[in-house]
Design an enzyme around this catalytic site. Structure first.
Site, short mmCIF file in Angstrom:
data_model
loop_
_atom_site.label_atom_id
_atom_site.label_comp_id
_atom_site.label_asym_id
_atom_site.label_seq_id
_atom_site.Cartn_x
_atom_site.Cartn_y
_atom_site.Cartn_z
CB THR A 19 24.53 9.61 18.56
OG1 THR A 19 23.34 8.94 18.18
CG2 THR A 19 25.51 8.60 19.10
CB SER A 48 17.72 14.12 15.06
OG SER A 48 17.89 12.91 14.38
CG ASP A 60 18.51 8.62 13.46
OD1 ASP A 60 19.53 8.11 12.95
OD2 ASP A 60 17.97 8.17 14.48
CB THR A 106 12.97 9.22 -8.48
OG1 THR A 106 13.29 7.83 -8.56
CG2 THR A 106 14.25 10.01 -8.29
N1 ASP Z 1 19.11 8.66 17.03
C1 ASP Z 1 20.19 9.59 16.90
C2 ASP Z 1 19.63 10.92 16.47
O1 ASP Z 1 19.39 11.12 15.31
C3 ASP Z 1 21.20 9.09 15.93
C4 ASP Z 1 22.38 10.01 15.73
O2 ASP Z 1 22.54 11.02 16.37
O3 ASP Z 1 23.21 9.69 14.89
O4 ASP Z 1 19.40 11.77 17.29
#
Ligand code: ASP
Length: 342
Positions: free
Chosen positions: A13, A58, A90, A276
């Site tokens: 992002t 990601s 992510d 867990t």
């Molecule tokens: N979907 C994005 C990613 O993980 C979310 C982020 O960057 O916070 O690439």
């Protein structure tokens, strides 16, 4: 002379732009990101940057990307004092965990950061995250050693050990936590480091490993999980290890069909690991009758490792060893601060 930091941009992002028609966020290249942060010119650090050929969300990260990142760090290791990896939030905890295992002997900071809002938006959390991550990557102690000689995640004023981190919120700027290990640093007016929580300084060369084996699976237990389904999942050809995410202190159903599905897999040589589902605390196999069968069939307890750390550690060890015994033994050893209590 000022410290030097290599910025490695993978996507996420932080560098995304919204499609004007649909509003959907798409990864953009490094030049776009740098344009948005003129402040970088004023940071008292010698900065250089590199990026993946194609920036990615990601969710598309794969073990081959972790190996690629480790290789970039190895190649540039002697030329920089620290590294900042810009990455989507992510799966950042998986990448941070994987890098901690792949970068054996690491003595310099590798700080992962990203943001919840793109860098070009008005309320973005990206600038603070990026600038403080760079400062941390450049920070030295009185003896000239790196303050944080390990893989860490910096997000919203806190620095966590990478392999202790979990993403806990999809919207808040405070998206990460480290439930079983204290924060390594907090950023306010000053950046305050907790020396006792940070891995000790070490000297010696870095060895970036270049193998991970993804013949793994995760089975999250739930009340009513069907033995027949577990049996089917464990029958996947080439499967070498499965991480069971269990209840409480490592417990699971006593249903005979479920237990026999696990036992059959063990007889075929599949490694079974127990982490867990709880965010905090550790696995204590045998404490309850509901984990006794796991002890009997040699399921490996993962103590208080996060699922992200346990899974990437298994991939790393499977990449190094062809025999199950060495992998199982390796899982019980602390490699880089990924488990244990303070
Ligand atoms: N979907 C994005 C990613 O993980 C979310 C982020 O960057 O916070 O690439």
């Amino acid at each position: 002379m000022s410290a030097s930091v290599l910025l490695i941009y993978t996507g996420g992002t932080i560098g995304m732009l919204a499609d004007p028609r649909t509003g959907i966020l798409h990864p953009m290249d490094l030049a776009h990101l740098e344009e948005q942060v003129p402040e970088l010119e004023r940071v008292k650090v010698r900065l250089a940057s590199t990026s993946f050929e194609r920036a990615i969300d990601s969710s598309d990260i794969r073990p081959s990307d972790w190996i690629r990142l480790a290789a970039i760090i190895q190649k540039n290791y002697n030329d920089f004092d620290g590294f900042v990896v810009l990455h989507g939030s992510d799966t950042m905890a998986y990448t941070a965990s994987a890098l901690s295992f792949l970068l054996e002997g690491l003595a310099k900071p590798v700080i992962l950061t990203g943001s919840q809002l793109p860098i070009g938006t008005i309320r973005t959390d990206a600038k603070e995250n990026l600038i403080t991550a760079i400062e941390i990557a450049a920070a030295k102690d009185e003896d000239g050693h790196a303050r944080v000689p390990e893989v860490a995640v910096y997000f919203e004023y806190r620095l966590f050990r990478g392999n202790r981190t979990v993403k806990v919120h999809a919207e808040r700027f405070e998206a990460f936590r480290s439930p079983n290990w204290p924060a390594l640093a907090e950023a306010g007016v000053h950046i305050r480091y907790d020396r006792s929580a940070i891995l000790p300084h070490r000297s010696g060369p870095l060895k970036a490993h270049d193998r991970m084996d993804d013949h793994v699976a995760v089975i999250r237990l739930f009340p009513g999980i069907r033995g027949a389904w577990v049996k089917h999942a464990l029958a996947m050809p080439d499967l070498r290890a499965t991480l069971l995410t269990t209840f409480g202190s490592g417990n699971g159903p006593t249903d005979p069909e479920f237990i026999s599905a696990l036992r059959e897999a063990r007889e075929r040589g599949v490694i079974l690991l127990n982490a867990t589902q709880c965010v905090g605390g550790r696995v204590e196999q045998g404490r309850y009758v509901t984990s006794q069968a796991f002890v009997g069939m040699g399921v490996v307890p993962c103590s208080n490792m996060t699922v992200e750390a346990a899974l990437t550690k298994a991939m790393f060890l499977l990449g190094r060893h062809s025999d199950a015994a060495s992998v199982e033994h390796g899982m019980t050893e602390v490699l880089c601060g990924e488990m244990g209590l303070r």
